[in-house]
Design an enzyme around this catalytic site. Structure first.
Site, short mmCIF file in Angstrom:
data_model
loop_
_atom_site.label_atom_id
_atom_site.label_comp_id
_atom_site.label_asym_id
_atom_site.label_seq_id
_atom_site.Cartn_x
_atom_site.Cartn_y
_atom_site.Cartn_z
N HIS A 108 -9.52 1.46 4.57
CA HIS A 108 -8.28 1.69 5.32
C HIS A 108 -8.56 2.69 6.46
O HIS A 108 -9.33 3.63 6.29
CB HIS A 108 -7.19 2.23 4.39
N GLY A 154 2.39 2.27 10.82
CA GLY A 154 3.39 3.32 10.67
C GLY A 154 4.06 3.72 11.97
O GLY A 154 4.76 4.73 12.04
N ASN A 156 0.88 -1.17 0.00
CA ASN A 156 0.00 0.00 0.00
C ASN A 156 0.91 1.22 0.00
O ASN A 156 1.48 1.57 1.03
CB ASN A 156 -0.88 -0.04 1.27
N GLU A 181 -5.72 -4.63 10.45
CA GLU A 181 -4.67 -3.66 10.70
C GLU A 181 -4.97 -2.87 11.97
O GLU A 181 -5.75 -1.90 11.93
CB GLU A 181 -4.57 -2.66 9.53
N LYS A 217 0.27 4.28 -0.33
CA LYS A 217 -0.32 5.50 0.26
C LYS A 217 0.00 6.71 -0.62
O LYS A 217 0.11 6.56 -1.84
CB LYS A 217 0.16 5.68 1.71
N GLU A 269 -6.93 5.06 7.55
CA GLU A 269 -6.65 6.45 7.21
C GLU A 269 -7.82 7.07 6.44
O GLU A 269 -8.10 8.26 6.59
CB GLU A 269 -5.33 6.53 6.41
N SER A 302 3.22 -2.07 10.51
CA SER A 302 4.66 -2.20 10.77
C SER A 302 5.18 -3.61 10.49
O SER A 302 6.07 -4.10 11.18
CB SER A 302 4.99 -1.76 12.20
P1 PGA Z 1 2.72 0.27 7.67
O1 PGA Z 1 1.26 0.51 7.03
O2 PGA Z 1 3.23 -1.03 7.11
O3 PGA Z 1 3.52 1.44 7.23
O4 PGA Z 1 2.53 0.20 9.15
C1 PGA Z 1 0.38 -0.56 6.80
C2 PGA Z 1 -0.89 -0.03 6.20
O5 PGA Z 1 -1.37 1.03 6.62
O6 PGA Z 1 -1.46 -0.64 5.28
#
Ligand code: PGA
Length: 252
Positions: free
Chosen positions: A96, A174, A9, A168, A11, A98, A214
């Site tokens: 997601h 992140g 992903n 998630e 982003k 976000e 992460s």
């Molecule tokens: P990350 O994000 O691996 O940077 O923690 C995962 C995601 O949001 O899909």
């Protein structure tokens, strides 16, 4: 047997030139050294048509990170599921945290998006997961159940079969703070059990459930060794070919 998948992903990272370069590098690397799992890269909308031109989609699937909750028309700035599909992409990430958190995407909006994605033959990577506050209050099971009920448990068993779930935990995204493999396995098994309650054991056994938050080359082998973790949805570590390949190789 359900499919093992490692999905990236991106982003809001990578301009067009850098995105093309990364996709080309992955394409070459994974065409030479074939992965032992499905691989998908989900990129910003503007990259899709260019990357679809050269990506070997037998080896790497291509997806968007979002699509509109409306079919078409006067929705300035939106990109429809049909438009995503027309680029050559086959997947879309929906729900997601976000998008839910920063852009106020509600379960009802996501339900519409899922229906439109499926109508346009896109496979959906549907994200669920609790906040730190909810985890500390031991409400994680309640939260993921409500997220599934709110947006995808309305589907027929056949359509639900086109959904990939990504668990998630928001507190792990992140942050460098991964859920332990036991924590992740516990909730993945719970998610599979509620899918079984709703659609039966066969559908539940066939559903791919990814872990995200992460995930990196160093912790992927331990996470992927768990029986109910079928791969990962990878943010930060999907932005460099070597890092992403390291996670894909956890299936070897
Ligand atoms: P990350 O994000 O691996 O940077 O923690 C995962 C995601 O949001 O899909």
């Amino acid at each position: 047997m359900r499919k093992k998948i490692v999905a990236g992903n991106w982003k809001m990272n990578m301009n067009l030139q850098d995105g093309i370069a990364l996709a080309k590098e992955l394409n070459e690397t994974l065409t030479q050294d074939k992965p032992n799992c499905g691989v998908v890269i989900c990129t910003p909308f503007i990259h899709l048509a260019s990357i679809a031109q050269f990506l070997n989609q037998d080896v790497i699937g291509l997806g968007a990170e979002n699509c509109a909750d409306k079919e078409k028309g006067a929705y300035t700035g939106e990109v429809s599921a049909e438009m995503v599909k027309s680029t050559g992409a086959q997947y879309v990430i929906l729900g997601h945290s976000e998008r839910r958190g920063y852009y106020n995407e509600t379960p009802e909006i996501l339900k519409e998006k899922v229906l439109l994605a499926l109508k346009n033959d896109l496979k959906v990577i549907f994200c669920i997961g609790e906040s730190l506050e909810e985890r500390e209050a031991n409400k994680q099971n309640e939260v993921v159940k409500a997220e599934l009920e709110g947006s995808v448990f309305n589907l027929s068993a056949e359509d639900f079969g086109k959904i990939i779930i990504a668990y998630e935990p928001i507190w792990a995204i992140g942050t460098g703070k991964t859920a332990t493999s036991d924590q992740a396995e516990e909730i993945h098994a719970y998610i599979r059990s509620i899918i079984a309650d709703k659609y039966g054991k066969q559908v539940a056994d066939d559903t791919t459930i990814l872990y995200g938050g992460s995930c990196k080359a160093s912790n992927a082998p331990e996470l992927f060794a768990k029986p109910d973790i079928d791969g990962g949805l990878i943010g930060g570590a999907s932005l460099k070919a070597a890092d992403f390949k390291g996670i894909i190789d956890a299936w070897k």
